[in-house]
Design a protein around this motif. Structure first.
Motif, PDB file in Angstrom:
ATOM      1  N   PRO A   1      36.795  26.024  43.090  1.00 21.09           N
ATOM      2  CA  PRO A   1      35.692  26.674  42.376  1.00 21.09           C
ATOM      3  C   PRO A   1      35.725  28.183  42.607  1.00 21.09           C
ATOM      4  O   PRO A   1      36.185  28.653  43.648  1.00 21.09           O
ATOM      5  CB  PRO A   1      34.436  26.066  43.007  1.00 21.09           C
ATOM      6  CG  PRO A   1      34.872  25.127  44.043  1.00 21.09           C
ATOM      7  CD  PRO A   1      36.350  25.084  44.094  1.00 21.09           C
ATOM      8  N   SER A   2      35.213  28.942  41.640  1.00 20.36           N
ATOM      9  CA  SER A   2      35.270  30.399  41.738  1.00 20.36           C
ATOM     10  C   SER A   2      34.369  30.946  42.837  1.00 20.36           C
ATOM     11  O   SER A   2      34.555  32.060  43.293  1.00 20.36           O
ATOM     12  CB  SER A   2      34.891  31.040  40.400  1.00 20.36           C
ATOM     13  OG  SER A   2      33.570  30.682  40.057  1.00 20.36           O
ATOM     14  N   ASP A   3      33.382  30.150  43.268  1.00 13.18           N
ATOM     15  CA  ASP A   3      32.473  30.637  44.320  1.00 13.18           C
ATOM     16  C   ASP A   3      32.789  30.005  45.677  1.00 13.18           C
ATOM     17  O   ASP A   3      31.952  29.943  46.556  1.00 13.18           O
ATOM     18  CB  ASP A   3      31.014  30.392  43.933  1.00 13.18           C
ATOM     19  CG  ASP A   3      30.667  28.927  43.785  1.00 13.18           C
ATOM     20  OD1 ASP A   3      31.592  28.090  43.638  1.00 13.18           O
ATOM     21  OD2 ASP A   3      29.474  28.595  43.810  1.00 13.18           O
ATOM     22  N   LEU A   4      34.022  29.597  45.837  1.00 15.24           N
ATOM     23  CA  LEU A   4      34.483  28.967  47.078  1.00 15.24           C
ATOM     24  C   LEU A   4      34.318  29.900  48.266  1.00 15.24           C
ATOM     25  O   LEU A   4      34.566  31.090  48.179  1.00 15.24           O
ATOM     26  CB  LEU A   4      35.965  28.612  46.948  1.00 15.24           C
ATOM     27  CG  LEU A   4      36.686  28.118  48.191  1.00 15.24           C
ATOM     28  CD1 LEU A   4      36.167  26.739  48.581  1.00 15.24           C
ATOM     29  CD2 LEU A   4      38.170  28.058  47.945  1.00 15.24           C
ATOM     30  N   LEU A   5      33.853  29.345  49.380  1.00 15.08           N
ATOM     31  CA  LEU A   5      33.859  30.112  50.614  1.00 15.08           C
ATOM     32  C   LEU A   5      34.443  29.241  51.713  1.00 15.08           C
ATOM     33  O   LEU A   5      34.219  28.050  51.780  1.00 15.08           O
ATOM     34  CB  LEU A   5      32.460  30.629  50.979  1.00 15.08           C
ATOM     35  CG  LEU A   5      31.370  29.651  51.372  1.00 15.08           C
ATOM     36  CD1 LEU A   5      31.252  29.616  52.883  1.00 15.08           C
ATOM     37  CD2 LEU A   5      30.064  30.127  50.786  1.00 15.08           C
ATOM     38  N   ARG A   6      35.270  29.869  52.501  1.00 12.02           N
ATOM     39  CA  ARG A   6      35.909  29.213  53.642  1.00 12.02           C
ATOM     40  C   ARG A   6      36.019  30.240  54.751  1.00 12.02           C
ATOM     41  O   ARG A   6      36.180  31.425  54.493  1.00 12.02           O
ATOM     42  CB  ARG A   6      37.329  28.770  53.284  1.00 12.02           C
ATOM     43  CG  ARG A   6      37.419  27.508  52.518  1.00 12.02           C
ATOM     44  CD  ARG A   6      38.870  27.194  52.311  1.00 12.02           C
ATOM     45  NE  ARG A   6      39.047  25.766  52.441  1.00 12.02           N
ATOM     46  CZ  ARG A   6      40.146  25.146  52.141  1.00 12.02           C
ATOM     47  NH1 ARG A   6      41.186  25.825  51.719  1.00 12.02           N
ATOM     48  NH2 ARG A   6      40.244  23.849  52.282  1.00 12.02           N
ATOM     49  N   GLY A   7      35.939  29.778  55.977  1.00 11.73           N
ATOM     50  CA  GLY A   7      36.076  30.717  57.070  1.00 11.73           C
ATOM     51  C   GLY A   7      36.050  30.042  58.412  1.00 11.73           C
ATOM     52  O   GLY A   7      36.037  28.809  58.512  1.00 11.73           O
ATOM     53  N   GLU A   8      36.062  30.850  59.435  1.00 12.78           N
ATOM     54  CA  GLU A   8      36.012  30.385  60.814  1.00 12.78           C
ATOM     55  C   GLU A   8      35.052  31.255  61.592  1.00 12.78           C
ATOM     56  O   GLU A   8      34.913  32.443  61.303  1.00 12.78           O
ATOM     57  CB  GLU A   8      37.383  30.524  61.490  1.00 12.78           C
ATOM     58  CG  GLU A   8      38.357  29.449  61.201  1.00 12.78           C
ATOM     59  CD  GLU A   8      39.606  29.615  62.070  1.00 12.78           C
ATOM     60  OE1 GLU A   8      40.114  28.584  62.504  1.00 12.78           O
ATOM     61  OE2 GLU A   8      40.056  30.752  62.303  1.00 12.78           O
ATOM     62  N   ILE A   9      34.427  30.674  62.555  1.00 20.26           N
ATOM     63  CA  ILE A   9      33.676  31.447  63.537  1.00 20.26           C
ATOM     64  C   ILE A   9      34.552  31.462  64.770  1.00 20.26           C
ATOM     65  O   ILE A   9      34.994  30.415  65.241  1.00 20.26           O
ATOM     66  CB  ILE A   9      32.302  30.817  63.822  1.00 20.26           C
ATOM     67  CG1 ILE A   9      31.453  30.849  62.551  1.00 20.26           C
ATOM     68  CG2 ILE A   9      31.611  31.548  64.969  1.00 20.26           C
ATOM     69  CD1 ILE A   9      30.110  30.183  62.686  1.00 20.26           C
ATOM     70  N   VAL A  10      34.836  32.662  65.260  1.00 14.38           N
ATOM     71  CA  VAL A  10      35.738  32.797  66.404  1.00 14.38           C
ATOM     72  C   VAL A  10      35.069  33.571  67.519  1.00 14.38           C
ATOM     73  O   VAL A  10      34.179  34.377  67.280  1.00 14.38           O
ATOM     74  CB  VAL A  10      37.064  33.498  66.016  1.00 14.38           C
ATOM     75  CG1 VAL A  10      37.840  32.696  64.999  1.00 14.38           C
ATOM     76  CG2 VAL A  10      36.817  34.902  65.531  1.00 14.38           C
ATOM     77  N   GLN A  11      35.495  33.290  68.729  1.00 13.38           N
ATOM     78  CA  GLN A  11      35.058  34.067  69.884  1.00 13.38           C
ATOM     79  C   GLN A  11      36.178  35.049  70.184  1.00 13.38           C
ATOM     80  O   GLN A  11      37.342  34.652  70.299  1.00 13.38           O
ATOM     81  CB  GLN A  11      34.799  33.161  71.079  1.00 13.38           C
ATOM     82  CG  GLN A  11      34.324  33.901  72.293  1.00 13.38           C
ATOM     83  CD  GLN A  11      34.007  32.954  73.448  1.00 13.38           C
ATOM     84  OE1 GLN A  11      34.470  31.819  73.484  1.00 13.38           O
ATOM     85  NE2 GLN A  11      33.218  33.425  74.368  1.00 13.38           N
ATOM     86  N   VAL A  12      35.826  36.318  70.282  1.00 15.57           N
ATOM     87  CA  VAL A  12      36.825  37.360  70.525  1.00 15.57           C
ATOM     88  C   VAL A  12      36.689  37.845  71.956  1.00 15.57           C
ATOM     89  O   VAL A  12      35.592  38.144  72.419  1.00 15.57           O
ATOM     90  CB  VAL A  12      36.640  38.542  69.546  1.00 15.57           C
ATOM     91  CG1 VAL A  12      37.673  39.632  69.808  1.00 15.57           C
ATOM     92  CG2 VAL A  12      36.711  38.066  68.105  1.00 15.57           C
ATOM     93  N   SER A  13      37.811  37.888  72.656  1.00 17.47           N
ATOM     94  CA  SER A  13      37.795  38.406  74.020  1.00 17.47           C
ATOM     95  C   SER A  13      38.947  39.396  74.162  1.00 17.47           C
ATOM     96  O   SER A  13      39.951  39.299  73.479  1.00 17.47           O
ATOM     97  CB  SER A  13      37.926  37.271  75.042  1.00 17.47           C
ATOM     98  OG  SER A  13      39.104  36.530  74.811  1.00 17.47           O
ATOM     99  N   ARG A  14      38.761  40.357  75.049  1.00 23.83           N
ATOM    100  CA  ARG A  14      39.798  41.362  75.277  1.00 23.83           C
ATOM    101  C   ARG A  14      40.543  40.996  76.558  1.00 23.83           C
ATOM    102  O   ARG A  14      39.941  40.759  77.591  1.00 23.83           O
ATOM    103  CB  ARG A  14      39.171  42.739  75.396  1.00 23.83           C
ATOM    104  CG  ARG A  14      40.196  43.845  75.361  1.00 23.83           C
ATOM    105  CD  ARG A  14      39.596  45.208  75.172  1.00 23.83           C
ATOM    106  NE  ARG A  14      38.806  45.363  73.976  1.00 23.83           N
ATOM    107  CZ  ARG A  14      39.297  45.641  72.762  1.00 23.83           C
ATOM    108  NH1 ARG A  14      40.595  45.774  72.601  1.00 23.83           N
ATOM    109  NH2 ARG A  14      38.498  45.799  71.734  1.00 23.83           N
ATOM    110  N   GLN A  15      41.855  40.964  76.447  1.00 26.21           N
ATOM    111  CA  GLN A  15      42.687  40.630  77.596  1.00 26.21           C
ATOM    112  C   GLN A  15      42.891  41.867  78.468  1.00 26.21           C
ATOM    113  O   GLN A  15      42.576  42.991  78.060  1.00 26.21           O
ATOM    114  CB  GLN A  15      44.038  40.090  77.119  1.00 26.21           C
ATOM    115  CG  GLN A  15      43.902  38.798  76.324  1.00 26.21           C
ATOM    116  CD  GLN A  15      45.233  38.351  75.744  1.00 26.21           C
ATOM    117  OE1 GLN A  15      46.068  39.158  75.370  1.00 26.21           O
ATOM    118  NE2 GLN A  15      45.401  37.042  75.678  1.00 26.21           N
TER     119      GLN A  15
END
Length: 141
Positions: free
Chosen positions: A22-36
């Motif tokens: 569909p033209s209004d498709l949404l997909r994604g991820e929620i990620v935790q970002v950490s600095r090494q």
């Protein structure tokens, strides 16, 4: 089933044989970002989301990124209404002069108040940007 992660690969239009999403498709991820320690960022996916802008949103279950739960669906969720607090901040939208004048029927005064507010916001943005630039310049010395 629309909760199947492969669902969008087989969605077709009612009027065509196309299997485009569909033209209004949404997909994604929620990620935790950490600095090494070496300064590089590391991302750790927490969950996936999928849906359509005008239809629904599904989130994957914790620990099982292939099983989705429906979080929101158009027409099934009742809209929420803001609840006024007893001591609002001076920046509360109920104190906006443009809205007050508009509610009073003063369209000309409302427009003038809106222009004033926008000019004030532009000035504040310029001041923030100048401060950021000065801070960056002083930290590089």
């Amino acid at each position: 089933d629309s909760r199947d992660p492969g669902f969008f690969k087989s969605v077709g239009s009612f009027f065509s044989r196309s299997k485009r999403p569909p033209s209004d498709l949404l997909r994604g991820e929620i990620v935790q970002v950490s600095r090494q320690a070496n300064g590089k960022e590391r991302t750790n996916p927490i969950c996936k989301l999928q849906g359509t802008w005008l239809g629904y949103v599904d989130f994957s279950q914790p620990g099982n990124k292939d099983k989705f739960d429906r979080y929101w669906e158009m027409g099934k969720i009742q809209p929420s209404h803001p609840v006024p607090v007893p001591n609002p901040l001076p920046s509360d939208c109920r104190y906006r002069q443009d809205l007050i004048k508009l509610a009073e029927g003063d369209e000309h005064g409302s427009q003038e108040a809106k222009v004033e507010l926008e000019e004030k916001q532009r000035l504040e943005k310029r001041l923030r940007e100048a401060f950021k630039k000065a801070a960056k310049k002083s930290s590089s010395k």
